[in-house]
Each structure stands twice: as structure tokens, then as C-alpha cells.
Scaffold this motif. Structure first.
Motif, PDB file in Angstrom:
ATOM      1  N   ASN A 107      47.210  33.979  46.127  1.00 33.43           N
ATOM      2  CA  ASN A 107      46.680  35.160  46.790  1.00 33.43           C
ATOM      3  C   ASN A 107      47.725  36.264  46.760  1.00 33.43           C
ATOM      4  O   ASN A 107      48.855  36.060  47.172  1.00 33.43           O
ATOM      5  CB  ASN A 107      46.301  34.832  48.228  1.00 33.43           C
ATOM      6  N   CYS A 108      47.341  37.443  46.270  1.00 33.90           N
ATOM      7  CA  CYS A 108      48.241  38.589  46.224  1.00 33.90           C
ATOM      8  C   CYS A 108      47.613  39.732  47.011  1.00 33.90           C
ATOM      9  O   CYS A 108      46.597  40.298  46.601  1.00 33.90           O
ATOM     10  CB  CYS A 108      48.494  39.017  44.786  1.00 33.90           C
ATOM     11  N   PRO A 109      48.205  40.097  48.158  1.00 31.98           N
ATOM     12  CA  PRO A 109      47.632  41.168  48.956  1.00 31.98           C
ATOM     13  C   PRO A 109      47.653  42.523  48.247  1.00 31.98           C
ATOM     14  O   PRO A 109      46.783  43.350  48.478  1.00 31.98           O
ATOM     15  CB  PRO A 109      48.485  41.208  50.218  1.00 31.98           C
ATOM     16  N   VAL A 110      48.629  42.739  47.367  1.00 33.02           N
ATOM     17  CA  VAL A 110      48.674  44.008  46.636  1.00 33.02           C
ATOM     18  C   VAL A 110      47.485  44.103  45.684  1.00 33.02           C
ATOM     19  O   VAL A 110      46.799  45.120  45.617  1.00 33.02           O
ATOM     20  CB  VAL A 110      50.009  44.157  45.874  1.00 33.02           C
ATOM     21  N   LYS A 111      47.202  43.028  44.965  1.00 31.27           N
ATOM     22  CA  LYS A 111      46.046  43.021  44.072  1.00 31.27           C
ATOM     23  C   LYS A 111      44.753  43.176  44.867  1.00 31.27           C
ATOM     24  O   LYS A 111      43.854  43.906  44.461  1.00 31.27           O
ATOM     25  CB  LYS A 111      46.004  41.742  43.245  1.00 31.27           C
ATOM     26  N   ALA A 112      44.680  42.519  46.007  1.00 25.55           N
ATOM     27  CA  ALA A 112      43.485  42.630  46.845  1.00 25.55           C
ATOM     28  C   ALA A 112      43.277  44.061  47.313  1.00 25.55           C
ATOM     29  O   ALA A 112      42.150  44.564  47.337  1.00 25.55           O
ATOM     30  CB  ALA A 112      43.587  41.686  48.040  1.00 25.55           C
ATOM     31  N   ALA A 113      44.365  44.746  47.676  1.00 30.50           N
ATOM     32  CA  ALA A 113      44.251  46.131  48.145  1.00 30.50           C
ATOM     33  C   ALA A 113      43.822  47.059  47.009  1.00 30.50           C
ATOM     34  O   ALA A 113      43.057  47.998  47.228  1.00 30.50           O
ATOM     35  CB  ALA A 113      45.578  46.594  48.727  1.00 30.50           C
ATOM     36  N   LEU A 114      44.309  46.801  45.810  1.00 30.54           N
ATOM     37  CA  LEU A 114      43.981  47.666  44.678  1.00 30.54           C
ATOM     38  C   LEU A 114      42.610  47.378  44.088  1.00 30.54           C
ATOM     39  O   LEU A 114      41.919  48.292  43.647  1.00 30.54           O
ATOM     40  CB  LEU A 114      45.041  47.528  43.583  1.00 30.54           C
ATOM     41  N   MET A 115      42.212  46.133  44.060  1.00 31.13           N
ATOM     42  CA  MET A 115      40.976  45.742  43.391  1.00 31.13           C
ATOM     43  C   MET A 115      39.789  45.571  44.332  1.00 31.13           C
ATOM     44  O   MET A 115      38.668  45.444  43.882  1.00 31.13           O
ATOM     45  CB  MET A 115      41.186  44.426  42.629  1.00 31.13           C
ATOM     46  N   GLY A 116      40.015  45.521  45.619  1.00 29.76           N
ATOM     47  CA  GLY A 116      38.925  45.314  46.553  1.00 29.76           C
ATOM     48  C   GLY A 116      38.712  43.836  46.815  1.00 29.76           C
ATOM     49  O   GLY A 116      39.259  42.980  46.126  1.00 29.76           O
ATOM     50  N   PRO A 117      37.924  43.507  47.819  1.00 25.69           N
ATOM     51  CA  PRO A 117      37.744  42.114  48.211  1.00 25.69           C
ATOM     52  C   PRO A 117      37.085  41.240  47.141  1.00 25.69           C
ATOM     53  O   PRO A 117      37.381  40.070  47.028  1.00 25.69           O
ATOM     54  CB  PRO A 117      36.880  42.182  49.465  1.00 25.69           C
ATOM     55  N   GLU A 118      36.190  41.787  46.345  1.00 28.32           N
ATOM     56  CA  GLU A 118      35.533  40.986  45.318  1.00 28.32           C
ATOM     57  C   GLU A 118      36.252  41.054  43.984  1.00 28.32           C
ATOM     58  O   GLU A 118      35.845  40.422  43.030  1.00 28.32           O
ATOM     59  CB  GLU A 118      34.077  41.423  45.122  1.00 28.32           C
ATOM     60  N   GLY A 119      37.277  41.878  43.877  1.00 27.37           N
ATOM     61  CA  GLY A 119      38.025  41.985  42.640  1.00 27.37           C
ATOM     62  C   GLY A 119      37.435  42.944  41.624  1.00 27.37           C
ATOM     63  O   GLY A 119      38.046  43.239  40.625  1.00 27.37           O
ATOM     64  N   SER A 120      36.234  43.459  41.886  1.00 24.33           N
ATOM     65  CA  SER A 120      35.627  44.368  40.911  1.00 24.33           C
ATOM     66  C   SER A 120      35.149  45.667  41.539  1.00 24.33           C
ATOM     67  O   SER A 120      34.685  46.549  40.839  1.00 24.33           O
ATOM     68  CB  SER A 120      34.444  43.673  40.236  1.00 24.33           C
TER      69      SER A 120
ATOM     70  N   ILE B  94      40.828  50.782  41.492  1.00 25.06           N
ATOM     71  CA  ILE B  94      41.242  50.846  40.093  1.00 25.06           C
ATOM     72  C   ILE B  94      40.042  50.721  39.150  1.00 25.06           C
ATOM     73  O   ILE B  94      39.940  51.428  38.173  1.00 25.06           O
ATOM     74  CB  ILE B  94      42.279  49.751  39.775  1.00 25.06           C
ATOM     75  N   SER B  95      39.127  49.832  39.484  1.00 24.39           N
ATOM     76  CA  SER B  95      38.016  49.585  38.567  1.00 24.39           C
ATOM     77  C   SER B  95      37.024  50.744  38.489  1.00 24.39           C
ATOM     78  O   SER B  95      36.220  50.800  37.574  1.00 24.39           O
ATOM     79  CB  SER B  95      37.282  48.297  38.968  1.00 24.39           C
ATOM     80  N   HIS B  96      37.089  51.694  39.401  1.00 23.27           N
ATOM     81  CA  HIS B  96      36.158  52.822  39.396  1.00 23.27           C
ATOM     82  C   HIS B  96      36.791  54.114  38.914  1.00 23.27           C
ATOM     83  O   HIS B  96      36.259  55.178  39.127  1.00 23.27           O
ATOM     84  CB  HIS B  96      35.571  53.033  40.797  1.00 23.27           C
ATOM     85  N   ARG B  97      37.930  54.026  38.260  1.00 24.89           N
ATOM     86  CA  ARG B  97      38.564  55.240  37.713  1.00 24.89           C
ATOM     87  C   ARG B  97      37.738  55.797  36.584  1.00 24.89           C
ATOM     88  O   ARG B  97      37.142  55.089  35.804  1.00 24.89           O
ATOM     89  CB  ARG B  97      39.955  54.918  37.194  1.00 24.89           C
ATOM     90  N   SER B  98      37.745  57.106  36.482  1.00 28.33           N
ATOM     91  CA  SER B  98      37.018  57.770  35.388  1.00 28.33           C
ATOM     92  C   SER B  98      37.952  58.105  34.266  1.00 28.33           C
ATOM     93  O   SER B  98      39.063  58.414  34.422  1.00 28.33           O
ATOM     94  CB  SER B  98      36.379  59.051  35.892  1.00 28.33           C
TER      95      SER B  98
END
Length: 79
Positions: free
Chosen positions: A58-71, A75-79
Motif C-alpha cells: 500500500n502506497c499512500p502517495v499513489k493512492a492520493a494521486l490515483m484515487g481510491p480505485e486507481g483509475s 493523474i488519469s484525467h489529465r488532458s
């Protein structure tokens, strides 16, 4: 001894391996004597944290950047 936290895993097995390898490498670099001992402490703490995050999956930094479901994170909604 399972070694897992109560939270859900947000790291794949490959990511976990990478976190552990980089964390242990950074911690090992922190053991090398340096003129500024603060660098040793930062390397040891940072490396230990990375290795532990990989171990528990578990990585809290990744969770904060990617959201709870990871998608659905920022980051995933950048244009």
C-alpha cells in the motif's frame, strides 16, 4: 505473520518488488559514511519507508494521486 496492513493493496506485485528493491538500495546507501550525517538519516528513513510500503502493498502517495480505485484520480484525467 502476514505483514499486511489493514488497508487495501494498491500496488501490483511488480510495483511491490520495485518498491522493496529501491527502498533497500536507498537504505543501504544511507549506511555509507558521509560528511553530512543528515543525508544518511534521510536515506535510511526514506529507504525504509519505501521498502515497508512495498512489503505491505500500500502506497499512500499513489493512492492520493490515483484515487481510491486507481483509475479515477487526478493523474488519469489529465488532458
Amino acid at each position: 505473520m502476514s505483514g499486511h496492513s489493514d488497508g487495501e493493496h494498491n500496488l501490483s506485485m511488480a510495483e511491490r518488488g520495485a518498491y522493496i528493491a529501491v527502498g533497500l538500495g536507498l537504505a543501504a546507501a544511507g549506511v555509507k559514511p558521509r560528511p553530512n550525517p543528515l543525508l544518511n538519516v534521510v536515506a535510511l528513513l526514506g529507504g525504509s519507508y519505501l521498502a515497508w510500503s512495498g512489503y505491505v502493498g500500500n502506497c499512500p502517495v499513489k493512492a492520493a494521486l490515483m484515487g481510491p480505485e486507481g483509475s479515477s484520480g487526478r493523474i488519469s484525467h489529465r488532458s
